[in-house]
Write a protein that holds these residues in place. Sequence first.
Motif, mmCIF file in Angstrom:
data_model
loop_
_atom_site.group_PDB
_atom_site.id
_atom_site.type_symbol
_atom_site.label_atom_id
_atom_site.label_comp_id
_atom_site.label_asym_id
_atom_site.label_seq_id
_atom_site.Cartn_x
_atom_site.Cartn_y
_atom_site.Cartn_z
ATOM 1 N N HIS A 147 0.829 -1.202 0.000
ATOM 2 C CA HIS A 147 0.000 0.000 0.000
ATOM 3 C C HIS A 147 0.866 1.256 0.000
ATOM 4 N N THR A 197 -9.130 -1.149 -2.483
ATOM 5 C CA THR A 197 -7.938 -1.763 -1.890
ATOM 6 C C THR A 197 -8.176 -2.250 -0.466
ATOM 7 N N ARG A 216 -6.101 -5.281 1.765
ATOM 8 C CA ARG A 216 -5.507 -4.793 3.016
ATOM 9 C C ARG A 216 -6.048 -5.546 4.223
#
Length: 418
Positions: A243, A260, A264
């Motif tokens: 990230h 995302t 994550r």
Amino acid sequence: MSGLSVIHAPARPVTLADRYELAEGRVLLSGVQALVRLLLDQHRADTRAGLRSATLVSGYQGSPLGGFDKEVARLGPLAAAHHLVHRPAVNEELGATAVWGSQLAGTLPRPRYDGVLGVWYGKSPGVDRSADAIRHGNLLGTDPRGGVLALVGDDPACKSSTVPGASEELLAALHVPVLAPGSVQEALDLGRHAIACSRVSGLWAALKVVTAVADASATAVVGLDRVQPRMPLLEWEGAPYVHRPTGHLLAPQSVELERTLTPRLELAKQYARLNGLNAVTHDAPGARLGVVVHGSARHELHAALTALGFGEAMPAPLRLLEVGMLFPLDDEAVRDFAAGLDEIVVVEEKGPFLERLVKEALYGGRATPPVIGKRDERGAPLLAAHGTLDADAIARALGARLLARAERDRAADTGRGA
């Protein structure tokens, strides 16, 4: 040893400075002091790894972390030596906004540090009023060399707050991983894991610190090698996911950031699995009853089992899963734990939070034993969802289950004998 005298080396003088400066060994700490020591140890670990890091601490004082800001302020030259900057905020959301910004330090031209660890502190009502800032900061994400640690003070018994505190529901809704220490030692250890989890996942990570942990005093083993994080790798769209935080929070970038969250959160879950944060700590031969517990309730559970007469001489006839990371819950660990069981009891204060996650992890799987906690299989109250859980309440609930199970086993043995 006749004729020989034993010469003991003089003991090393013990000083108050040991709690923050002793490199390895055993020190006396309060729960709040353990959180301060955690930040110093993280910087020491970064330095040993060749990482030039700094720490920004911001937030708003409140029970049960009321003394945290004062302890940080007392560090003086020690804070400067560890590149730790403390900026108390006017309120909780401004502190969260400052910590959010710390993750963009690496995007500046010629940054002074490889990464900045952001640390927010506040109590559960502070999480409530800071939800928008935390949501924005968490969506933006964390730098893989920085990370964000949210120190959340929960006051479940309303000891010095206007309302009882339990922050895990809201933190989960904000997609923030939640770790729950149950002792001073665990505050140090799980705190290191929370920072590592934040760095690898790109998410903030919260340490749920209840009053019983913050106000406790105990000896703890310290040393950089005590926690050695193992970092997971996740392939996402053809490459390992790493990230990169950004300050662009308007569509379409914000929509892409939302996308995302899937890898994550999966990385956070894999971190818990890879580092054994949710572990089976007791498994009696032939156990059919499982117990899931987290945080300070773990110690009340052990006291309850002792009160029921179980110990080393007569181990409890159950399987025990102790959960260090509440959210996201490692569903594989739960399914492995449930294999062969025909009943699971979830022991948690407030809730049901962990209870629902355990049910969700098992739903549709191969092993789906009944899961109870706040209520039993008939819908009758079992473990209270208000106040705190003490050993007596847990002993009453578990004792009845164990007694009923023993009677059923005796009846089955009698039937087989006939």
